[in-house]
Design an enzyme around this catalytic site. Structure first.
Site, PDB file in Angstrom:
ATOM      1  CD  GLN A   1      -2.524  -1.236   2.672  1.00 24.82           C
ATOM      2  OE1 GLN A   1      -3.530  -0.574   2.937  1.00 24.82           O
ATOM      3  NE2 GLN A   1      -1.939  -2.028   3.558  1.00 24.82           N
TER       4      GLN A   1
ATOM      5  CG  HIS B   1      -2.852   2.643  -1.900  1.00 23.11           C
ATOM      6  ND1 HIS B   1      -2.870   2.512  -0.532  1.00 23.11           N
ATOM      7  CD2 HIS B   1      -3.937   1.962  -2.348  1.00 23.11           C
ATOM      8  CE1 HIS B   1      -3.918   1.807  -0.179  1.00 23.11           C
ATOM      9  NE2 HIS B   1      -4.581   1.441  -1.253  1.00 23.11           N
TER      10      HIS B   1
ATOM     11  N   GLY C   1       2.852  -4.403   8.973  1.00 22.16           N
ATOM     12  CA  GLY C   1       2.832  -2.949   9.156  1.00 22.16           C
ATOM     13  C   GLY C   1       1.661  -2.245   8.509  1.00 22.16           C
ATOM     14  CB  THR C   2      -1.174  -2.672   6.720  1.00 20.40           C
ATOM     15  OG1 THR C   2      -2.417  -2.035   6.378  1.00 20.40           O
ATOM     16  CG2 THR C   2      -1.353  -4.182   6.664  1.00 20.40           C
TER      17      THR C   2
ATOM     18  CB  VAL D   1       3.269   5.977  -2.550  1.00 25.20           C
ATOM     19  CG1 VAL D   1       1.781   5.649  -2.694  1.00 25.20           C
ATOM     20  CG2 VAL D   1       3.494   6.964  -1.420  1.00 25.20           C
TER      21      VAL D   1
END
Ligand code: APR
Length: 230
Positions: A89, A107, A173-174, A91
């Site tokens: 996710q 993303h 890590g989300t 960038v």
């Protein structure tokens, strides 16, 4: 030659936290002192494109000055033993710089820019700023190649397919707060073990998840031991 086991790693801002890049929801919901929707949504772009250009120019400049951390490097190393796809996710380009070779950016990518009217026209800009008034060849304003809130996530079907075929899924890590990305967990095959690395309690209803309550650099070391023993 036996086919390598397939692993999909779904990563979020937490894997880049130890590289010095702020997460989105750890500091009281502000991202670098901005309400996420103000600087990461299509309505934000329509309302104040210059603020958003400045915001992503700052993020790109910051990215030039940070490095991948041990968690990114461990994921890249795991490619020696597994057919590993990173579905991120994020960038940032830290997975690329750590050496991962199969990466899907759900993303978008900070080091790329695109036409505001044709999402297929994308150009690599590295870490340079996008100046206000810059245009794509089609005459539309040049914009960050980022998927903002309110926009479609073009890579979703590819990511869902990869997860459905995975023998194992890693979630690193989300907060699993943002859909459709968070919904990818549902595509994991019932028999595929799911590991989650996060220092905080992340609840995900409906699937049995093996959690490693550590920050990414520590949790990935533990996960590497578990994976390289199997
Ligand atoms: N190691 C591992 N995880 C960490 C660390 C760390 N050192 N520090 C924080 N975390 C975890 C937090 O506990 C949290 O669960 O990382 C997660 C970060 O969650 P978010 O800030 O919500 O980031 P993310 O899940 O990637 O957000 C998804 O939201 O704003 C949109 O498009 C943006 O891609 C982003 C999406």
């Amino acid at each position: 030659m036996k086919a390598l086991k397939k692993i999909v790693a779904l990563t979020g801002a937490g894997i880049s936290a130890e590289s010095g890049i702020m997460t989105f929801r750890d500091s009281g919901g502000l991202w670098e002192k901005h309400e996420v929707r103000e600087v990461a949504s299509i309505e934000g772009w329509r309302k104040n494109p210059q603020l958003m250009l400045r915001f992503y120019n700052e993020r790109r400049k910051q990215l030039e000055g940070v490095e991948p951390n041990a968690a990114h490097h461990i994921l890249a190393e795991l490619e020696k033993k597994f057919d590993l796809t990173v579905v991120t996710q994020n960038v940032d380009n830290l997975h690329e710089r750590a050496g991962s070779s199969k990466i899907l950016h759900l993303h978008g990518e900070l080091t790329k820019a695109r036409s505001s009217t044709n999402p297929e026209w994308v150009v690599d800009i590295g870490y340079r700023p996008i100046e206000w008034g810059e245009k794509a060849p089609d005459g539309s304003p040049l914009r960050p190649h980022i998927v903002w809130f309110g926009e479609a996530v073009p890579m979703m079907s590819q990511a869902a397919e990869a997860i459905a075929l995975a023998d194992m899924v890693l979630i690193i890590g989300t907060s699993l707060n943002v859909y459709p990305a968070a919904g990818l967990v549902e595509y994991a095959a019932p028999q595929a073990p799911i590991y989650l690395v996060d220092p905080n309690e992340i609840s995900y209803p409906g699937r049995e998840i093996i959690t490693i309550r550590e920050k990414a650099t520590v949790g990935m070391e533990q996960l590497k031991k578990i994976l390289t023993e199997c």
